[in-house]
Design an enzyme around this catalytic site. Structure first.
Site, PDB file in Angstrom:
ATOM      1  N   SER A   1      -9.393   2.105   3.105  1.00 15.28           N
ATOM      2  CA  SER A   1      -8.557   2.813   2.156  1.00 15.28           C
ATOM      3  C   SER A   1      -7.594   1.905   1.385  1.00 15.28           C
ATOM      4  O   SER A   1      -6.935   2.351   0.443  1.00 15.28           O
ATOM      5  CB  SER A   1      -7.737   3.879   2.895  1.00 15.28           C
TER       6      SER A   1
ATOM      7  N   SER B   1      -9.679  -0.302   7.258  1.00 12.86           N
ATOM      8  CA  SER B   1      -9.122  -0.058   5.930  1.00 12.86           C
ATOM      9  C   SER B   1      -8.516  -1.277   5.250  1.00 12.86           C
ATOM     10  O   SER B   1      -8.242  -1.238   4.057  1.00 12.86           O
ATOM     11  CB  SER B   1      -8.063   1.052   6.003  1.00 12.86           C
TER      12      SER B   1
ATOM     13  N   LYS C   1       0.849  -1.196   0.000  1.00 16.71           N
ATOM     14  CA  LYS C   1       0.000   0.000   0.000  1.00 16.71           C
ATOM     15  C   LYS C   1       0.884   1.245   0.000  1.00 16.71           C
ATOM     16  O   LYS C   1       1.884   1.298   0.718  1.00 16.71           O
ATOM     17  CB  LYS C   1      -0.910  -0.026   1.241  1.00 16.71           C
TER      18      LYS C   1
END
Length: 466
Positions: free
Chosen positions: A149, A173, A74
């Site tokens: 996210s 997330s 990420k």
């Protein structure tokens, strides 16, 4: 599903596939993908490391289980020499000066990072639409959001672009996009994995978490990246989870669920019906199911966002263009700060910074922020009481199905409320795993603090019964 890590490891050892070919295949898939999951490819870096693995195998040297396995990162994790943008205008040209502890442990084990993955800017969002690189589209249906996210991380695993990915989970997330895309996603006990090198959102709930397609692979990655880190004083020394112990599920006698949250009018009827059917199947296995009474969804979401916004306002105060990031000059220093922050932060980030500064300001902190801290303490106490009575808590991951791309941005409040089932476990700092079963967006398995092994055991039980 069988362990992809072990399967690929055997292919490499038996020379059915070369590591260079493996990495090139995954890079080619990432280049062609139309889901918006990629921020940048680490092709030269990855292929160089793949050649080193092939060289070892050619010499007859043994390789570790993770050696040569491609994974995604990420884009909020530092990886020295690579762009780490947090999907933001602010850091679009920022290159990491060091590597995050969790990522370094994987590299030391021989795993190969191949991609920095799209995410909501600075982790602010539940749909992965708040990104300068555009939205991430759902792996199952491109018209729907991927969730956030860590949407890019979930999609890359679901589409087999990466074998596993490393995401960050503050209030759901990792777990929510895992549920939206049909993969496993773990938020471990807070402090089990070092946060060093992860861009801070809300420091008291930020966690590093793996996403993969099997419980076994989650376990392998978790063992590799767990442990005490002198660079993160919230970490603790944890005992590795023996993969053989995953089948030892006899100690799980009682499962609890939050009846008041399930009965909430905001629940999608199909999610509720599927979840209750899952509970019935668990009862049929001889496991007792107990209803629990928890705080209401509005209180949970409000408490989480008050604290998270306060912490993000504090953490992002360092971004003013002076030391790093995209600086915009103005007539004087104060104006330069104001313009730099106004132009570089997304609307969602600005919303959270303003909200955080509001609840921390004089006249509001006592009435709002300190009360939220008290509610968080109550949540921790309630969980201690719950786990005196039950071994596991089960819940849906989300109250509804993924919205269409664009719909979430029209209603920020609806986006916040989609976190109703994830934020409570974050506030309690508990180990929680999304499994792609039980409802259209999966179910969550949660255990008491530091009992990550029990979470994986119950997930293994569900996986066996599929």
């Amino acid at each position: 599903m069988q362990s992809q890590i072990k399967h690929i490891h055997q292919q490499l050892v038996s020379k059915q596939i070369s590591c260079v070919d493996l990495i090139q295949q995954r890079l080619d898939l990432l280049k062609q993908n139309s889901h918006g999951s990629v921020n940048s490819l680490l092709d030269s870096y990855a292929l160089e490391r793949a050649q080193a693995v092939d060289s070892k195998i050619a010499k007859g040297e043994s390789i570790g289980l993770l050696e040569g396995i491609p994974f995604g990162v990420k884009d909020v994790f530092m990886l020295q020499g690579t762009y780490t943008t947090a999907s933001s205008t602010f850091l679009k040209q920022y290159k990491s000066a060091y590597t995050a502890s969790a990522i370094q442990k994987l590299i030391d084990a021989g795993a190969i990072p191949i991609v920095k993955e799209n995410c909501d800017s600075f982790g602010h969002g539940s749909s992965n639409e708040n990104s300068i690189f555009g939205p991430v589209n759902n792996a199952k249906d491109s018209a729907l959001v991927a969730g956030g996210s860590s949407g890019g991380s979930a999609v890359n695993v679901a589409k087999d672009f990466t074998v596993f990915s490393i995401g960050g989970d503050t209030g759901g997330s990792v777990r929510q996009p895992a549920g939206y895309n049909g993969v496993y996603g773990l938020k471990p006990t807070y402090g089990r994995i070092s946060r060093y090198g992860l861009m801070a959102y809300a420091s008291s709930t930020d966690c590093v978490g793996p996403l993969a397609k099997s419980v076994e692979d989650i376990c392998i990655v978790l063992n590799t990246i767990s442990g005490k880190d002198v660079k993160d004083q919230t970490t603790y020394e944890s005992v590795p989870i023996d993969e053989a112990s995953l089948s030892h599920t006899g100690g799980i006698k009682t499962v609890g669920y939050f009846k008041n949250l399930i009965d909430n009018d905001a629940m999608d009827p199909s999610i509720k019906a599927d979840f209750m059917d899952t509970l019935d199947k668990i009862k049929a296995k001889g496991i007792e199911v107990k209803p629990l009474d928890f705080l209401d969804a509005d209180t949970l979401v409000s408490t989480y966002y008050i604290l998270a916004m306060a912490e993000t306002a504090s953490n992002l105060s360092r971004l003013d263009g002076s030391n790093y990031g995209n600086r915009i000059s103005a007539e004087n220093l104060i104006e330069s700060y104001a313009v730099t922050r106004s132009e570089n932060f997304s609307e969602e980030s600005k919303r959270r910074i303003v909200g955080g500064n509001q609840v921390l300001s004089q006249g509001f902190s006592d009435a709002i922020y300190l009360k939220s801290l008290a509610v968080r303490d109550k949540i921790s106490t309630d969980f201690e009481r719950f786990f005196d009575d039950v071994d596991i808590v089960l819940s849906p991951v989300t109250p509804g199905i993924p919205p269409k791309v664009g719909d979430g941005l029209k209603d920020p409040m609806a986006m916040y409320l989609s976190d109703a089932f994830t934020v409570g476990f974050s506030l309690g700092q508990l180990p929680t795993l999304t499994v792609p079963q039980g409802t259209a967006t999966g179910i969550q398995i949660t255990a008491a603090k530091t009992d990550d092994e029990r979470v994986l055991q119950f997930a293994h039980l569900l996986e066996e019964k599929r």
